[in-house]
Write a protein that holds these residues in place. Structure first.
Motif, mmCIF file in Angstrom:
data_model
loop_
_atom_site.group_PDB
_atom_site.id
_atom_site.type_symbol
_atom_site.label_atom_id
_atom_site.label_comp_id
_atom_site.label_asym_id
_atom_site.label_seq_id
_atom_site.Cartn_x
_atom_site.Cartn_y
_atom_site.Cartn_z
ATOM 1 N N ARG A 122 0.853 -1.188 0.000
ATOM 2 C CA ARG A 122 0.000 0.000 0.000
ATOM 3 C C ARG A 122 0.890 1.239 0.000
ATOM 4 O O ARG A 122 2.115 1.144 0.172
ATOM 5 N N ARG A 151 -4.307 9.137 1.766
ATOM 6 C CA ARG A 151 -4.272 8.044 0.793
ATOM 7 C C ARG A 151 -3.357 6.896 1.256
ATOM 8 O O ARG A 151 -3.049 6.003 0.467
ATOM 9 N N GLU A 154 -4.206 3.160 0.548
ATOM 10 C CA GLU A 154 -4.608 2.739 -0.800
ATOM 11 C C GLU A 154 -3.473 2.016 -1.524
ATOM 12 O O GLU A 154 -2.322 2.065 -1.115
#
Ligand SMILES: Nc1ncnc2c1ncn2[C@@H]1O[C@H](COP(=O)(O)OP(=O)(O)OP(=O)(O)O)[C@@H](O)[C@H]1O
Length: 268
Positions: A122, A151, A154
């Motif tokens: 990630r 983020r 993600e």
């Protein structure tokens, strides 16, 4: 000054080496180390019979931001690889912080045109790839700095090109490098995203205090960011000019920056 030990090969950390050397991700709120000087003394580099760099003399003080421009194949990436310790000179000396540049000595991190993220990690895992104690906190803080704090969880595949380069920048910064070597890092980005990245990099350079070497084909980008621009031509320095304009970034719509860029272009 404490010299963090980092090991890089093509942009990737080699965590097992970093761990065995006792290196850990440092909290990114720590003040910048101020950078290391870079000195090339009569440096030559040949590949077989092809002389790529011919007795180069360049001295870069600690904390400077230098851009190197020149035509394709002119030896810019080779110069960066010599400073990173990824290549050895055929002649002369490359000194980083007064010592022969070497991977083992470390302190330099690289950033390329492609983000080179690990698709199975990630975003946060890509930034904290060295996995020292406290890596997650340091990686998250560095992601916050580049504007991608939200983020972290993600996968790289869902990010835009500009966001991937922000992750690559965070990965380079997380260990508080003393030298940042940037090889066309914004070359694949659209014009608007490039300007945003210029603003980000200029701010981070000011706040962290590392020495920066930026390779670029784009003379305007060199003038926007660097306080000195070196033109490499036929393996030698064709021009070495100070950018004596208000602090970066200085974009093309600044007439003084545009005039200087035009002057430099004549030497490329
Ligand atoms: N490992 C290598 N083996 C043989 N030749 C090499 C090697 N690395 C670079 N060269 C040659 O050295 C020259 C300079 O390459 P380099 O990548 O440093 O140029 P550059 O200015 O960065 O080019 P570009 O702007 O296109 O990236 C080229 O002719 C290249 O083919």
């Amino acid at each position: 000054m404490s010299h963090a030990v980092h090991y890089v090969e093509d942009g990737y950390f080699m965590p097992e080496l970093a761990r065995s050397a006792g290196s850990a991700a440092l909290p990114s709120q720590a003040p910048g180390p101020g950078g290391l000087s870079v000195e090339l003394k009569a440096v030559s580099k040949a590949f077989g019979h092809r002389v790529v760099l011919d007795r180069l003399d360049i001295a870069i003080p600690a904390g400077a931001f230098v851009a190197v421009v020149g035509r394709s194949g002119g030896g810019k990436s080779t110069l960066l690889r010599l400073v990173a310790g990824l290549e050895k000179p055929s002649g002369g000396e490359v000194l980083v912080g007064g010592k022969a540049a070497s991977l083992a000595q470390g302190g330099a991190r690289l950033m390329f045109q492609e983000a080179r993220l690990l698709p199975w990690q990630r975003v946060i895992g890509n930034v904290g790839i060295a996995r020292g104690p406290g890596w997650k906190k340091a990686a998250q803080a560095t992601l916050d700095e580049v504007g991608l704090g939200d983020r972290a969880g993600e996968w790289p595949s869902v990010l835009s090109g500009g966001q991937k380069q922000r992750v690559a920048l965070a990965r380079a910064l997380v260990s508080r490098p003393e030298i940042l070597l940037l090889d066309e890092p914004f070359g694949a980005l659209d014009a608007m995203t490039r300007v945003e990245m210029h603003q980000l990099l200029a701010r981070i350079w000011r706040e962290h205090g590392f020495t920066a070497m930026l390779i670029t084909h784009d003379v305007s980008e060199a003038v926007a960011l660097a306080d000195r621009v070196i033109v490499l031509r036929d393996g030698a320095v064709a021009l070495d000019v100070a950018v004596d304009l208000p602090r970066p970034p200085r974009e093309k719509d600044d007439p003084a920056a545009a005039r200087l860029a035009a002057r430099i272009l004549a030497y490329v």
